[in-house]
Scaffold this active site. Sequence first.
Site, short mmCIF file in Angstrom:
data_model
loop_
_atom_site.label_atom_id
_atom_site.label_comp_id
_atom_site.label_asym_id
_atom_site.label_seq_id
_atom_site.Cartn_x
_atom_site.Cartn_y
_atom_site.Cartn_z
N SER A 240 0.71 -1.20 0.02
CA SER A 240 -0.08 0.09 0.06
C SER A 240 0.80 1.26 0.09
CB SER A 240 -0.87 0.13 1.15
OG SER A 240 -0.04 0.21 2.34
N ASP A 241 0.30 2.26 -0.50
CA ASP A 241 0.99 3.62 -0.37
C ASP A 241 1.11 4.00 1.24
OD1 ASP A 241 2.58 5.88 -0.80
OD2 ASP A 241 1.45 6.48 -2.60
N CYS A 242 1.88 4.90 1.45
CA CYS A 242 1.93 4.92 3.04
C CYS A 242 0.64 5.58 3.68
CB CYS A 242 3.23 5.77 3.35
SG CYS A 242 4.73 4.57 2.76
N ALA A 244 -2.14 4.79 3.23
CA ALA A 244 -3.43 4.95 2.32
C ALA A 244 -4.42 3.96 2.73
CB ALA A 244 -2.91 4.25 1.06
#
Lengths: 692, 692
Positions: A240-242, A244
């Site tokens: 996942s993006d941070c 997110a």
Amino acid sequence: MKNVSSYENARKRAEALVSKMTVEEAASQLRYDSPAVERLGIPAYNWWNEALHGLARNGISTVFPQAIALAATFDVNEVFEVADITSTETRAKYNAFSKLDDRDIYKGLTMWAPNINIFRDPRWGRGQETYGEDPFLTATLGKAYVKGLQGEGDIMKTAACAKHFAVHSGPEGVRHEFDARISDFDLEDTYLYAFEELIKDADVEGVMGAYNRVNGEPACASEFLMGKLHDWGFAGYFVSDCWAINDFHTHHMVTSNAVESAAMALNAGCDVNCGCCYVNLLAALEQGLVTEEKIREAAVHLFTTRIKLGMLDDSTPFDDIPYSVVACDEHKQKAYDAAAKAMVMLENNGILPLDKEKIKTIAVIGPTANSVAVLDGNYNGTSDSYHTFLGGIQESFDGRVLYSEGCHLFKDKVSVLAQNDDRLSEAYTVASLSDAVVLCLGLDASIEGEEGDTGNEFASGDKPSLKLPESQIRLIECVKKAGKPIIAVVAAGSAINTENKFDALIHAWYSGSEGGRALADIIFGKVSPSGKLPVTFYEDSDKLPEFTDYSMAGRTYRYIKDNENVLYPFGFGLTYSGVEVTALEYNDGRAKVSFKNTGKADTQDVIELYIKADDERCNENYHLCGFARVDTSAGKEGKAEISIPEKAFTFVTPEGIRVKGDRFTIYASTHQPDSLSCKLNGTEFVSVSVQI
Amino acid sequence: MKNVSSYENARKRAEALVSKMTVEEAASQLRYDSPAVERLGIPAYNWWNEALHGLARNGISTVFPQAIALAATFDVNEVFEVADITSTETRAKYNAFSKLDDRDIYKGLTMWAPNINIFRDPRWGRGQETYGEDPFLTATLGKAYVKGLQGEGDIMKTAACAKHFAVHSGPEGVRHEFDARISDFDLEDTYLYAFEELIKDADVEGVMGAYNRVNGEPACASEFLMGKLHDWGFAGYFVSDCWAINDFHTHHMVTSNAVESAAMALNAGCDVNCGCCYVNLLAALEQGLVTEEKIREAAVHLFTTRIKLGMLDDSTPFDDIPYSVVACDEHKQKAYDAAAKAMVMLENNGILPLDKEKIKTIAVIGPTANSVAVLDGNYNGTSDSYHTFLGGIQESFDGRVLYSEGCHLFKDKVSVLAQNDDRLSEAYTVASLSDAVVLCLGLDASIEGEEGDTGNEFASGDKPSLKLPESQIRLIECVKKAGKPIIAVVAAGSAINTENKFDALIHAWYSGSEGGRALADIIFGKVSPSGKLPVTFYEDSDKLPEFTDYSMAGRTYRYIKDNENVLYPFGFGLTYSGVEVTALEYNDGRAKVSFKNTGKADTQDVIELYIKADDERCNENYHLCGFARVDTSAGKEGKAEISIPEKAFTFVTPEGIRVKGDRFTIYASTHQPDSLSCKLNGTEFVSVSVQI
């Protein structure tokens, strides 16, 4: 897929290892900062590392030009070598630091690069991290970067990660709650192209999900996007993006709490959580929202990657890479090469290259002239020796160099107590005393960058427009009054309209630690500029579609209807000579191009091939389908063979279906085959019709 | 007083000019940002300019070492030349900018330097701005600085200003409300000495009042202090410290509003208000709190100064100073000279100078290694080319230089998301790979400086103790574990106790733009270190009197009772040789000193003369009464003649009366005549008794 057997072997080892774990242990390994499992001999590991243009945020490393600048080189080998060196330095530091049991953030082997999002709108602050607006260029350079990072051996050198999957390109300010609504046509023709290529053709090990939703689904838990990965045969890890996943319940409102968000992401196929949401996985298991099998399967994915990296072996082929390679002279020379190839000369009335014999005093003026920040861009490492634009000119020029900051990058004054424009007197004075002015303008990551970064004062890192900050506009007006020749240098990660004519104009990007040396060598003619724009430079962003509109209609050289709003076209860039394509043949996936350097200087240039399907269902002007950087000598002819991929002979129907075509036109030149590009470059194009 | 006729002439012109003004016009001229009086042809003028170590805050200029470093040179000529160049560059910029009618702050000719406060307590953040703890050294160097700024001609080159009058040396956090209670003895023996000297012997043109009260009276409106100025024949202008007059009613509570504060200051003799309080002068006039005569008299003072500067003449002898002198190579060379003379070598077990033949790899480590801030100090200009410690070593050394920041200057980590001490692995690694470590420690103006400055996170700019920040202590421990020779370099404006032994220790101060070149030349033996401490380096500030205690008892080498709390004494500093004083004679105001360089290197050194009155009423250990920087050759003898001022043969009684003495002892050496200094230097002193 290459390395099938080594993948299968790694997966088997991972399965065996995970089977020995309790479910609690397995779940703990899904955090980006995964703790040690000491009883199984597994050390702690932090998945988060960055490497867009050199190893980032881990102390000293070679700082290459920012990704958008690497794209401007239009040089596959250059990009490969930059990534290879980045990977070498990462291994060198990993070797040293893991011996000290330092397993901290930014010190691992899983690099969250490249960023292959399409730079759809010039206002996006993170466009600098990408390879520009063109899917083919993005995919081609992205694959080179992945191959450079990952290497070719059975053990991966470092693991690349294609981000942000998908349909992600601002606005930064709304990224946590935004829903990108997108047609099947644009998905196929633009947004998914490079991801598919990197997975199928470069075996990229990781994929990072985007913050936003895509047609209603959060990108980090999108059935639709995960299905695409499955279709393409993706067998690596998904991150996942941070933070997110937290957005699911705090901004996207598709779940009601962190437990549900964690479950939703895991069930969709997100293996590792950058952030803290997966601490809730055991609660999700208890509530029946996820199964133990799902947790174990994600852990298997992650340990497959770690095993492919040799992290659980006693030794790897990379253990002997010594620390001394870090930021060594040879690597810095590569950073110099990349910067010299990346800078794009947009204007030159003949003032460049400067004649050192005639010029006794140079005024170097402007807020980016002595700035390290404009060399760094964002997601950067730290160099042990920066050559600013000013420094590079001082090193190269024996005459007098007079410097003035001229103005703050964007504030109205430099000294707090002063009146506005408190450095204009100095700027005017040094300009007046000079034989030529190098006027250094632009942005840096404090005003062009990412949402949430320290210091972004404008629109969460996006640009409000294509104009320079007001302080710089006033500086330009002031310096012009001195009446001296002006070479303007713009450092930025994107299109800028300076709204002024200069004797010469160089777009320098964020050019890395050696940027000033490269600029000086261009200015004094030691090398000819040869970079090409990987994005269209528009006159005015207000004439573009809304920033939040993800339709490609009216955007980029592939879809704009005319050149009315175009300042400098995609693919454009001047040299100190002129290179004209004289003949083009196409046979069997290869274009044979003849060209001639018609000018008086040796130079590199880029042969660009564009293709258009002769089919009324094809909605695109044409698109880049091949390119090659060539060395040319003044007055001499040359030849190049450029491969064109099979996929170039397809097109996407308005319904979003990619189909094979039967008649195509291929164009060859050192620029786009449109009238503005021909006029700006002073050369025509050659075309050929191809029947499949 | 010199230039009596030119002063009288200027005063007459000023009187004539002010007599033509309305009282409103005259009052407007008492603001630091005084507006134009167009009908009288008087341009706007901003009185505020800074020049502690080069022209400050006015764009590019030569950045000399900070004042405390200039003091460490113990070199009157050096200090004079630095001031002379500063004045030249100020005129050059004034010539250029006033032609453009730019009359902004920091662009005038009235320089608010030098700072001749006594550096009484090592915790004071602004001690770096001073010439240290000794009144004689402060006065001698202060006079040289004034003469360098003001020049010798009928027209002053620039106007110096002695600040902050008086009894001002922290704590910064309470400066706006603090009342310094002080004895007559300390006033006479310490706090007023340098001010009197600068006024009587160097005709300093300006005096700036301090923020604090002195024995109950605010220093900017103190009848007592103003009376001293009158007694000394001061005929220049008096300026308040910035916004100090507002403190009268907001912090000192000696008046009840701004009108009263303005009146109090003007009536006491404060001519120009740095701040905004004097906008109330007309109200004060209306309320009968001030007279028109007082306003006009202050305006006459101010125009006398402006006329002495030639500001109202059609031309001056300085109009031809060209802009090209600004930051020219010759001036930078002087900055280099000053830095090389200023650095104080405190320890050396023989590792220095480094043998380039034997050392193949150097690790340069630490948060000050590649820092421009540690070159700048505070009240600084901006250079167009900084040589950091790292940069200097890279330029001088052909082997490999490995660099690590090691730690943040004072925060626990460099990367926000990382664990604490996130650069220690890198620091340890590069140390391990090196043949020698240059460990760069210290402070900068973000943690050692002035109250209210941006970024001061500790105690309003004062140091809480003499220790390095914790992050650096941990770095030292880590680097020591690598087991390599360590040359520690401490950049700070004051005494630091590193609490560690190193193979060598250099106190580099804030060393100006050429600091890294100077350091490298010392490290590699191109020049011998020769700086001397202008302040006592204590072991522990907790063993000193309270910071708020202005009594000198137990403070500085003149009054401490033993060396128990002394780490390195005032006047101490090693060279690459040893210089021993072999004979001393005194006759008629002059000491004749013979000395011998007993070592193997050529070096400069400083012959220091101390004097003590043989009288039981004399309360002082002894004090510096003369000094001379000398050139010495290895193995060779030399002689120096050093003048001792008449005032050295006085002393101050416990009641605060300065009286002539009849028997004195004079001591000569390259250090203080105490046992610790002799031991640390490895040489003795020579003394002579003098009967007056």
